[in-house]
Design a protein around this motif. Structure first.
Motif, PDB file in Angstrom:
ATOM      1  N   ALA A  64      71.320  44.575  89.648  1.00  0.00           N
ATOM      2  CA  ALA A  64      71.206  45.979  90.055  1.00  0.00           C
ATOM      3  C   ALA A  64      71.701  46.231  91.484  1.00  0.00           C
ATOM      4  CB  ALA A  64      69.750  46.433  89.929  1.00  0.00           C
ATOM      5  N   ARG A  65      71.405  45.337  92.397  1.00  0.00           N
ATOM      6  CA  ARG A  65      71.703  45.607  93.806  1.00  0.00           C
ATOM      7  C   ARG A  65      72.502  44.499  94.486  1.00  0.00           C
ATOM      8  NH1 ARG A  65      69.352  49.362  96.560  1.00  0.00           N
ATOM      9  NH2 ARG A  65      69.098  48.052  98.379  1.00  0.00           N
ATOM     10  N   GLY A  66      73.025  43.567  93.721  1.00  0.00           N
ATOM     11  CA  GLY A  66      73.731  42.424  94.298  1.00  0.00           C
ATOM     12  C   GLY A  66      75.005  42.796  95.033  1.00  0.00           C
ATOM     13  N   HIS A  67      75.686  43.853  94.583  1.00  0.00           N
ATOM     14  CA  HIS A  67      76.936  44.256  95.226  1.00  0.00           C
ATOM     15  C   HIS A  67      76.719  44.679  96.677  1.00  0.00           C
ATOM     16  CE1 HIS A  67      75.205  48.018  93.776  1.00  0.00           C
ATOM     17  NE2 HIS A  67      75.895  48.615  94.728  1.00  0.00           N
ATOM     18  N   GLY A  68      75.574  45.214  97.008  1.00  0.00           N
ATOM     19  CA  GLY A  68      75.320  45.687  98.364  1.00  0.00           C
ATOM     20  C   GLY A  68      74.722  44.633  99.284  1.00  0.00           C
ATOM     21  N   MET A  69      74.342  43.480  98.736  1.00  0.00           N
ATOM     22  CA  MET A  69      73.726  42.451  99.576  1.00  0.00           C
ATOM     23  C   MET A  69      74.689  41.977 100.658  1.00  0.00           C
ATOM     24  SD  MET A  69      71.511  40.152  96.903  1.00  0.00           S
ATOM     25  CE  MET A  69      70.963  38.999  98.162  1.00  0.00           C
ATOM     26  N   SER A  70      75.934  41.737 100.316  1.00  0.00           N
ATOM     27  CA  SER A  70      76.898  41.261 101.315  1.00  0.00           C
ATOM     28  C   SER A  70      77.196  42.353 102.335  1.00  0.00           C
ATOM     29  CB  SER A  70      78.183  40.793 100.640  1.00  0.00           C
ATOM     30  OG  SER A  70      78.789  41.865  99.949  1.00  0.00           O
ATOM     31  N   GLU A  71      77.260  43.605 101.888  1.00  0.00           N
ATOM     32  CA  GLU A  71      77.509  44.704 102.820  1.00  0.00           C
ATOM     33  C   GLU A  71      76.376  44.829 103.832  1.00  0.00           C
ATOM     34  OE1 GLU A  71      77.907  47.983 100.198  1.00  0.00           O
ATOM     35  OE2 GLU A  71      79.821  47.275  99.366  1.00  0.00           O
ATOM     36  N   ARG A  72      75.139  44.701 103.358  1.00  0.00           N
ATOM     37  CA  ARG A  72      74.003  44.783 104.281  1.00  0.00           C
ATOM     38  C   ARG A  72      73.983  43.585 105.236  1.00  0.00           C
ATOM     39  NH1 ARG A  72      72.048  47.123  99.611  1.00  0.00           N
ATOM     40  NH2 ARG A  72      71.292  45.169  98.704  1.00  0.00           N
ATOM     41  N   VAL A  74      76.647  41.902 106.324  1.00  0.00           N
ATOM     42  CA  VAL A  74      77.716  42.120 107.305  1.00  0.00           C
ATOM     43  C   VAL A  74      77.290  43.176 108.321  1.00  0.00           C
ATOM     44  CG1 VAL A  74      80.063  43.030 107.580  1.00  0.00           C
ATOM     45  CG2 VAL A  74      79.583  41.335 105.815  1.00  0.00           C
ATOM     46  N   ALA A  75      76.669  44.250 107.865  1.00  0.00           N
ATOM     47  CA  ALA A  75      76.206  45.295 108.782  1.00  0.00           C
ATOM     48  C   ALA A  75      75.173  44.746 109.759  1.00  0.00           C
ATOM     49  CB  ALA A  75      75.623  46.476 107.996  1.00  0.00           C
ATOM     50  N   GLN A  76      74.277  43.891 109.277  1.00  0.00           N
ATOM     51  CA  GLN A  76      73.277  43.268 110.156  1.00  0.00           C
ATOM     52  C   GLN A  76      73.951  42.379 111.201  1.00  0.00           C
ATOM     53  OE1 GLN A  76      70.070  43.724 110.438  1.00  0.00           O
ATOM     54  NE2 GLN A  76      69.560  42.026 111.760  1.00  0.00           N
ATOM     55  N   ALA A  77      74.945  41.601 110.784  1.00  0.00           N
ATOM     56  CA  ALA A  77      75.660  40.721 111.717  1.00  0.00           C
ATOM     57  C   ALA A  77      76.411  41.544 112.757  1.00  0.00           C
ATOM     58  CB  ALA A  77      76.616  39.817 110.953  1.00  0.00           C
ATOM     59  N   GLU A  78      77.010  42.657 112.340  1.00  0.00           N
ATOM     60  CA  GLU A  78      77.715  43.516 113.300  1.00  0.00           C
ATOM     61  C   GLU A  78      76.750  44.128 114.310  1.00  0.00           C
ATOM     62  OE1 GLU A  78      79.800  46.286 110.852  1.00  0.00           O
ATOM     63  OE2 GLU A  78      81.443  44.869 110.436  1.00  0.00           O
ATOM     64  N   ARG A  79      75.571  44.565 113.842  1.00  0.00           N
ATOM     65  CA  ARG A  79      74.579  45.122 114.771  1.00  0.00           C
ATOM     66  C   ARG A  79      74.127  44.064 115.784  1.00  0.00           C
ATOM     67  NH1 ARG A  79      72.678  47.765 110.136  1.00  0.00           N
ATOM     68  NH2 ARG A  79      71.102  46.156 109.762  1.00  0.00           N
ATOM     69  N   GLN A  80      73.903  42.862 115.314  1.00  0.00           N
ATOM     70  CA  GLN A  80      73.490  41.795 116.232  1.00  0.00           C
ATOM     71  C   GLN A  80      74.589  41.472 117.237  1.00  0.00           C
ATOM     72  OE1 GLN A  80      72.349  38.620 113.568  1.00  0.00           O
ATOM     73  NE2 GLN A  80      70.216  39.283 113.530  1.00  0.00           N
ATOM     74  N   GLN A  81      75.857  41.468 116.781  1.00  0.00           N
ATOM     75  CA  GLN A  81      76.970  41.193 117.686  1.00  0.00           C
ATOM     76  C   GLN A  81      77.085  42.284 118.748  1.00  0.00           C
ATOM     77  OE1 GLN A  81      78.747  38.483 117.797  1.00  0.00           O
ATOM     78  NE2 GLN A  81      80.084  39.160 119.432  1.00  0.00           N
ATOM     79  N   LYS A  82      76.916  43.542 118.349  1.00  0.00           N
ATOM     80  CA  LYS A  82      76.977  44.646 119.311  1.00  0.00           C
ATOM     81  C   LYS A  82      75.838  44.543 120.328  1.00  0.00           C
ATOM     82  CE  LYS A  82      79.355  47.949 116.386  1.00  0.00           C
ATOM     83  NZ  LYS A  82      79.252  49.179 115.590  1.00  0.00           N
ATOM     84  N   GLN A  83      74.642  44.188 119.859  1.00  0.00           N
ATOM     85  CA  GLN A  83      73.514  44.030 120.770  1.00  0.00           C
ATOM     86  C   GLN A  83      73.764  42.900 121.756  1.00  0.00           C
ATOM     87  OE1 GLN A  83      70.149  43.480 118.197  1.00  0.00           O
ATOM     88  NE2 GLN A  83      69.831  45.675 117.890  1.00  0.00           N
TER      89      GLN A  83
END
Length: 130
Positions: A64-72, A74-83
């Motif tokens: 049901a939600r596996g397609h968005g796991m990688s997107e989330r 990547v978004a988490q990694a980008e937020r951490q990199q920006k911080q």
């Protein structure tokens, strides 16, 4: 003690699959909490499903939600990199009130604590000394 090689291989395969299952289970639980598009009731429902019926719950979640796991992820990694970049800019910024020695000392302290890598240390050091 009679334990044939094939039984040892089978035991290793079962241990590997068990560890793989635990990793998958914890990644899915982390993804449930990380997901910003689910409300609290939906998160609770997914958690109950994954905990009460683990095999079925994990398979349903991946379908049901596996397609968005990688997107989330990547978004988490980008937020951490920006911080991290923001923190480094604020910490290592060479202003009027700080000397190069103070900036280098702060930078070395960040490197010693493991907050930045050797490559980031060298780039920031070159920037300070330039």
């Amino acid at each position: 003690m009679d334990y044939p090689l094939l039984n040892a291989f089978w035991t290793m395969c079962l241990i590997f699959l068990w560890v793989l299952w635990l990793i998958l289970l914890f990644r899915i639980i982390g993804d449930i909490f990380r997901s910003r598009d689910l409300n609290n009731w939906a998160k609770t429902g997914w958690l109950i499903l994954v905990i009460v019926l683990p095999f079925l719950g994990v398979f349903i979640y991946v379908i049901a939600r596996g397609h968005g796991m990688s997107e989330r992820e990547v978004a988490q990694a980008e937020r951490q990199q920006k911080q991290l970049q923001s923190y480094l800019r604020d910490t290592v910024a060479t202003g009027e009130g700080t000397s190069h020695a103070d900036s280098l000392a702060k930078l070395a302290d960040l490197k010693n604590h493991g907050d930045i890598t050797e490559e980031e240390f060298q780039k920031a050091k070159a920037k300070i000394l330039a």
